[in-house]
Design an enzyme around this catalytic site. Structure first.
Site, short mmCIF file in Angstrom:
data_model
loop_
_atom_site.label_atom_id
_atom_site.label_comp_id
_atom_site.label_asym_id
_atom_site.label_seq_id
_atom_site.Cartn_x
_atom_site.Cartn_y
_atom_site.Cartn_z
N HIS A 1 -17.92 4.84 11.76
CA HIS A 1 -18.71 4.82 10.53
C HIS A 1 -19.73 5.96 10.62
O HIS A 1 -20.14 6.34 11.72
CB HIS A 1 -19.43 3.46 10.48
CG HIS A 1 -20.16 3.17 9.22
ND1 HIS A 1 -21.42 3.64 8.97
CD2 HIS A 1 -19.81 2.44 8.14
CE1 HIS A 1 -21.82 3.20 7.79
NE2 HIS A 1 -20.86 2.47 7.26
N ASP B 1 -20.60 -0.20 18.44
CA ASP B 1 -21.03 -0.53 17.09
C ASP B 1 -20.27 -1.79 16.65
O ASP B 1 -19.09 -1.73 16.33
CB ASP B 1 -20.72 0.66 16.17
CG ASP B 1 -20.92 0.32 14.70
OD1 ASP B 1 -21.32 -0.81 14.38
OD2 ASP B 1 -20.67 1.21 13.86
N GLN C 1 -18.94 -4.81 12.40
CA GLN C 1 -17.82 -5.54 11.78
C GLN C 1 -17.20 -6.58 12.71
O GLN C 1 -16.15 -7.14 12.39
CB GLN C 1 -16.72 -4.54 11.37
CG GLN C 1 -17.15 -3.55 10.32
CD GLN C 1 -17.39 -4.20 8.96
OE1 GLN C 1 -16.92 -5.31 8.69
NE2 GLN C 1 -18.14 -3.53 8.11
N LYS D 1 -23.83 -8.59 7.52
CA LYS D 1 -22.37 -8.62 7.67
C LYS D 1 -21.93 -9.87 8.41
O LYS D 1 -20.76 -10.02 8.76
CB LYS D 1 -21.90 -7.36 8.40
CG LYS D 1 -22.16 -6.10 7.56
CD LYS D 1 -21.46 -4.91 8.12
CE LYS D 1 -21.98 -3.61 7.56
NZ LYS D 1 -21.47 -3.29 6.24
N CYS E 1 -17.74 5.21 4.10
CA CYS E 1 -18.61 5.87 5.09
C CYS E 1 -17.83 6.29 6.32
O CYS E 1 -18.35 6.23 7.45
CB CYS E 1 -19.80 5.00 5.48
SG CYS E 1 -20.89 4.65 4.13
N1 PMP Z 1 -20.96 0.42 11.45
C1 PMP Z 1 -19.95 -0.12 10.76
C2 PMP Z 1 -18.60 -0.21 11.38
C3 PMP Z 1 -20.17 -0.58 9.46
O1 PMP Z 1 -19.17 -1.11 8.77
C4 PMP Z 1 -21.46 -0.46 8.90
C5 PMP Z 1 -21.75 -0.92 7.48
N2 PMP Z 1 -20.77 -0.59 6.55
C6 PMP Z 1 -22.47 0.09 9.68
C7 PMP Z 1 -22.19 0.52 10.95
C8 PMP Z 1 -23.87 0.22 9.16
O2 PMP Z 1 -24.44 -1.02 8.93
P1 PMP Z 1 -25.84 -1.15 8.17
O3 PMP Z 1 -25.66 -0.41 6.88
O4 PMP Z 1 -26.02 -2.60 7.99
O5 PMP Z 1 -26.87 -0.52 9.04
#
Ligand code: PMP
Length: 423
Positions: free
Chosen positions: A140, A217, A220, A243, A381
């Site tokens: 991401h 990270d 998910q 999430k 993203c």
């Molecule tokens: N890493 C992953 C794999 C994500 O899916 C996301 C959110 N789409 C993030 C990081 C970032 O999370 P946040 O916007 O809650 O900081």
């Protein structure tokens, strides 16, 4: 093609696991009963943000209606209750990811903020010119941009582990890409675009053999599978409340105590200090050293409640339910002419990205919305991943524990309608 998914075959463990009482579970999420454009809501955008159960909302309201006060500093009862609730939540989150101590659980505003904390503190102290940071193609932007920024500042190199066409990390390439200059491996546990579950324990083992720390990270992962940071043995693990059935604007950084002790604070201000003079500052102990200023107290309490909710349902039951939904969604979607699933790794969580010949995902998303189906469209993203796969965007349906086969049926019917309109 369907048979190439290992996930399509229910494992013995899955069959033995307890079940979710789906109607009771859905009753906990009032939003699921609403109508959208006159249609029942089929909420399939859980990878972006999952819905909140009433238990989380109640904890939030209770804080505001009964003991809203600042934490850590007050001697009055309300402040003590707020502190207890927030620190209780830290303990619940420690239990959720099986950290050794609550000193290793830092509240942040989310996964992005947690990665930025590691970059600003650990990264700026440890990365020098010529060093290498290793991430993967399926990261991401949150786990790309901070490292790109740091590499630009320090004159370090950002190296990228390749993925196969079906969205599997190339482990052989990974092992060969760690060099004497590698200082950090940053890897997504579950890809938000592909659903691929990466073997993070194995990735960590390989990195540690070469003395390289690993950041995972887990944005998910935490709502779908038991995460045990001690078993993974990673050095850092990040996730977001929203999430995992919790509020927005809150998340955690797990860090091994040995690293956190050595890391300089990133943000300065109240609460992260023991004493302050104009000449000198003594920093607070962990975890407060990294929590400057008034924290998101209601968010932290809500995230703890969400963790409690997940643990009360149980990961076995969640996994069983979501894998059933994934199998069903894959079967149904594959029967649609001209639809191609993006990301067919054997180990997947309940995310299905797809493209349909001749129809832009944004058009698909707009028409699905009119049919009551909430999905996400775009690059999610993960622009470098899109480029690697030779596409600009996908439509992504992502399932949570409260989804039903009916939601998938509604999605499939709406897709047929979309295709008719574009013919
Ligand atoms: N890493 C992953 C794999 C994500 O899916 C996301 C959110 N789409 C993030 C990081 C970032 O999370 P946040 O916007 O809650 O900081």
């Amino acid at each position: 093609m369907a048979d190439s998914f290992a996930t399509l075959k229910a494992s013995a463990a899955e069959m033995a696991a307890g079940s979710i009482d789906i109607e009771r579970c859905r009753d906990d999420f009032p939003v699921l009963n609403r109508q959208v454009h006159g249609k029942p809501l089929a909420f399939l955008d859980n990878a972006a943000s999952s819905q909140m159960p009433e238990q989380v909302m109640r904890a939030h309201t209770e804080y505001h209606s009964r003991y809203h006060a600042n934490v850590h500093r007050g001697v009055h009862l309300l402040s003590q209750e707020a502190t207890e609730a927030m620190e209780g939540s830290r303990e619940t989150l420690r239990e959720l990811v099986n950290a050794r101590s609550t000193k290793e659980i830092i509240f942040t505003s989310g996964a992005t903020d947690a990665i930025n904390l590691v970059m600003q503190s650990w990264g700026r102290a440890n990365i020098r010119e010529g060093d290498e940071i290793l991430i993967s193609t399926m990261e991401h932007h949150s786990n790309i941009v901070p490292w790109r920024m740091l590499c630009d500042e320090k004159g370090a190199e950002l190296k990228v582990i390749p993925v196969s066409d079906d969205g599997v990390l190339d482990m052989e390439a990974y092992a060969s890409m760690i060099t004497d200059r590698t200082r950090l491996v940053g890897i997504v546990h579950v890809s938000n675009t592909l659903g691929t579950i990466n073997p993070v324990a194995e990735i960590t083992r390989i990195a540690h053999e070469r003395g390289v720390p690993v950041l995972v990270d887990g944005a998910q992962a935490v709502s779908h599978m038991k995460v045990d940071v001690q078993k993974i043995d990673c050095d850092f693990y990040v996730t977001s409340g929203h999430k995992m059935y919790g509020p927005t604007g809150i998340g955690i950084l797990y860090g091994k105590q040995e690293h956190l002790e050595k890391m300089p604070p990133w943000r300065g201000g109240g609460d992260m200090i023991l004493s302050v003079s104009f000449e000198e500052v003594l920093y607070n102990d962990l975890p407060y050293k990294f929590e400057a200023g008034t924290p998101n107290i209601s968010g932290a309490i809500g995230m703890g409640k969400a963790a409690e909710y997940i643990m009360s349902v149980g990961y076995e039951a969640i996994h069983k339910k979501e894998q059933e939904l994934l199998r069903y969604a894959v079967e149904q979607l594959q029967s649609i002419d001209g639809l191609r699933i993006i990301g067919t790794a054997p180990e997947k969580s309940s995310v299905v990205s797809f493209v349909i010949d001749g129809i832009h995902p944004h058009d698909i998303g707009t028409i699905l919305d009119l049919e009551g189906v909430a999905v996400r469209t775009g690059h999610h993203c993960t622009q470098p991943l899109m480029e690697r796969l030779g596409i600009v965007a996908t439509t992504r349906a992502s399932m949570a524990m409260y989804n039903r086969k009916e939601d998938i049926d509604q999605l499939v019917a709406a897709l047929h309608k979309t295709i008719e309109m574009f013919r």
